[in-house]
Design an enzyme around this catalytic site. Structure first.
Site, mmCIF file in Angstrom:
data_model
loop_
_atom_site.group_PDB
_atom_site.id
_atom_site.type_symbol
_atom_site.label_atom_id
_atom_site.label_comp_id
_atom_site.label_asym_id
_atom_site.label_seq_id
_atom_site.Cartn_x
_atom_site.Cartn_y
_atom_site.Cartn_z
ATOM 1 N N SER A 1 39.570 49.804 49.863
ATOM 2 C CA SER A 1 38.804 49.672 48.622
ATOM 3 C C SER A 1 39.118 50.855 47.717
ATOM 4 O O SER A 1 39.393 51.957 48.185
ATOM 5 C CB SER A 1 37.309 49.644 48.940
ATOM 6 N N GLY A 2 39.039 50.612 46.412
ATOM 7 C CA GLY A 2 39.252 51.708 45.468
ATOM 8 C C GLY A 2 38.007 52.531 45.213
ATOM 9 O O GLY A 2 38.071 53.599 44.609
ATOM 10 N N SER B 1 28.965 45.082 34.208
ATOM 11 C CA SER B 1 29.537 43.767 34.445
ATOM 12 C C SER B 1 28.746 42.925 35.430
ATOM 13 O O SER B 1 27.603 42.579 35.183
ATOM 14 C CB SER B 1 30.992 43.965 34.904
ATOM 15 N N ASP C 1 28.544 40.567 31.825
ATOM 16 C CA ASP C 1 29.001 40.977 30.494
ATOM 17 C C ASP C 1 29.992 39.981 29.903
ATOM 18 O O ASP C 1 30.642 40.257 28.905
ATOM 19 C CB ASP C 1 29.596 42.393 30.523
ATOM 20 N N GLU D 1 42.786 36.958 37.832
ATOM 21 C CA GLU D 1 42.400 37.316 39.188
ATOM 22 C C GLU D 1 41.617 36.148 39.767
ATOM 23 O O GLU D 1 41.007 35.365 39.031
ATOM 24 C CB GLU D 1 41.526 38.569 39.178
#
Length: 550
Positions: A505-506, A68, A286, A378
């Site tokens: 953060s993930g 992305s 992307d 988002e």
């Protein structure tokens, strides 16, 4: 005997050994890391995609090879479920487990246990469609994926180099072909034809929109936008920039939707091209994110992000539903995350229901499915609009009683064709924005002035262990470390229009701090003071405390 083709898996797996020092994790965006270490992951994802298809009685599963908005040296891969939606979340942990098996034997043992526990009938067929973006690492990774498909005996369809949203579209189109829910012809031509036919109908009675400048991020969106322009013909003119898809290192470099959002400025390559009053937009690598912008009458850059897109689109759909006489039976709602600007939430909440959910597309998408028409974007520009099956049926069966109602219903039906409801799609969303601007006779200035963003600041704090930070209330409040939220509340109360939240953060050991206030300097100050609290809480050495953390 498991029924797995063990010999085939073993032989091909040996060509794709797992690096010994890396732990892979399947997150919201699939696997993402340096392309140079992803070979074994792609092979195993090929097998997992085949098993997912078998589990779902031979329905086609999608696999997209892309990272992305990330830099070119990164790459990634994600699986797409039969309706074009993200992989069922319960399978994310299976993907992680299988990717981390340290050897071929351990991988086969993990596969056998998985097939048994998930009750997968291996006699079922397996069908997978896959694609990649323009990264130089794509072909080698796709080759590893194809070995995985071969190992499990899956039928593979290579969709070539294309955008992530087109791959999602193809998955749904393939699986609904010949049914009452047929989504469109299962080809790129089908995608472009569906979108542009709907767009032409929606703007047919409006003046031709002025040309739109598109920053293609030097990615696969350049190919797609060029094709889209051909299908649009004279209806709408696109001016394509940053289209260097083969220039080394150009992808997402100082351009693209993520660059515009995070730096809040124009890509320098556009600064001598865009003129005051002209609108432009940026795709990401992307083409699943979209960021609009324009120069105001003083030549100042103005960003129109996902919040602004949601406000424009949701209000327009509410107006159409009302004009059609369907406002009692079709309820429109908006889904946001805590990162949505407070001014956008206020603007939307005065017009329709607004729900806040945890960060991540899967949370937004699932929440949007609970509305008759669910709008989600988002702030980073990833989003779409979902029309429930009941809503589609109501629009198809509705008998309008006036010409105005008939026109509004026709517009709504065409919007269901224009919008890619499987995933955020920069090109589909771009056409949607242009439809609303045409109907409202808005330029960038009028759109931007729907509401004024509250000044905000996002700060990143590096921590030893992000897992000690626990949140509730859609990640807007901390429950751990104990007492930290009270300190944040006390700080926030000192700033006019103050709002701040902290979330881990993930993907990396950092904590993100977001803050808003009525005045820019105060939003900055609040963000840094909250960051200082986070730093102190995690045992940071006062001597090394960053000086901006007041």
């Amino acid at each position: 005997m498991s029924g797995l083709p063990v010999a085939s898996i073993k032989e091909l797996s040996e060509k794709h050994p797992k690096p010994s020092d890396i732990k892979f994790t399947y997150g919201t965006a699939g696997f993402r890391t340096l392309a140079s270490v992803l070979d074994s992951v792609l092979f195993r994802v090929g097998i997992l995609a085949g098993l997912r298809s078998k589990k779902l009685d031979g329905k086609t599963i999608g696999v997209m090879v892309t990272a992305s908005h990330n830099p070119e040296q990164d790459n990634g891969v994600k699986l797409v479920d039969p309706r074009g939606e993200m992989l069922e979340s319960s399978w994310e942990s299976h993907a992680t487990t299988l990717s981390n098996a340290s050897s071929t034997d351990e991988f086969i043992s993990a596969l056998e246990a998985f097939v048994r526990d998930a009750k997968i009938d291996l006699s079922k067929p397996a069908r997978v469609v896959y694609a990649m973006d323009t990264r130089p690492s794509g072909p080698a990774l796709v080759s590893a994926l194809e070995d995985g498909l071969r190992a499990i005996g899956a039928d593979g369809r290579n969709a070539g180099v294309t955008t992530t949203p087109i791959l999602h579209y193809l998955v749904r189109a393939i699986n609904t072909k010949g049914t009452a829910e047929a989504y469109g012809d299962d080809s790129e031509d089908g995608y472009y034809t569906k979108l542009t036919n709907a767009f032409k109908k929606l703007v047919s009675a409006k003046p031709t929109p002025s040309p739109l400048l598109i920053d293609c991020a030097n990615g696969v969106g350049a190919n797609a936008a060029k094709k889209l322009a051909e299908y649009l013909g004279d209806t709408f003119s696109l001016v394509l920039e940053n289209t260097s898809i083969t220039a080394p290192g150009a992808l997402n470099n100082a351009c693209g939707a993520d660059f515009v959002k995070t730096t809040q400025k124009l890509p320098s390559s556009l600064s001598n091209i865009i003129k005051p009053g002209q609108r432009g937009c940026s795709l990401d690598g992307d083409a699943d994110r979209l960021m609009y912008f324009h120069l105001d009458d003083r030549g100042q850059f103005r960003m129109l992000d996902g919040d602004k897109i949601a406000a424009l689109v949701a209000a327009f759909i509410v107006e159409l539903v009302k004009a059609a006489g369907l406002d009692e039976s079709i309820k429109v709602g908006v889904v946001q995350t805590a990162y949505a600007n407070g001014a956008s939430t206020k603007y939307l909440a005065e017009r329709l229901p607004v729900k806040c959910v945890s960060t991540g597309v899967k949370h937004l998408h699932h929440a949007a499915e609970h509305y008759d028409v669910g709008v989600y974007f988002e702030a980073n520009g990833h989003g779409t609009v979902l029309f429930s099956p009941d809503t589609l049926a109501k629009l198809a069966d509705y008998q309008p009683s006036t010409p105005a109602q008939s026109t509004a219903v026709e517009h709504l039906v065409n919007l269901t064709q224009l919008i890619n409801q499987t995933v955020g799609d920069a090109l589909s969303d771009m056409l949607l924005v242009e439809v609303v601007l045409a109907h409202k006779a808005y330029g960038g200035l009028e759109w931007d002035s729907l509401y004024v963003d509250l000044p905000n600041r996002l700060v990143k704090v590096v921590v030893a262990d992000r897992h000690i930070f626990k949140t509730v209330d859609a990640e807007r409040r901390l429950t751990s470390p104990v007492g930290l939220q009270d300190k944040i509340d006390s700080l926030v109360g000192k700033y006019e229009g103050g709002r701040s939240f902290v979330r881990p953060s993930g993907t990396e050991d950092v904590v993100r701090v977001y803050a808003e206030a009525v005045v820019k300097s105060q939003a900055d100050e609040l963000a840094f003071r909250v960051a200082g609290l986070v730093y102190d809480e995690t045992g940071g050495d006062p001597a090394t405390r960053p000086k901006e953390f007041l």
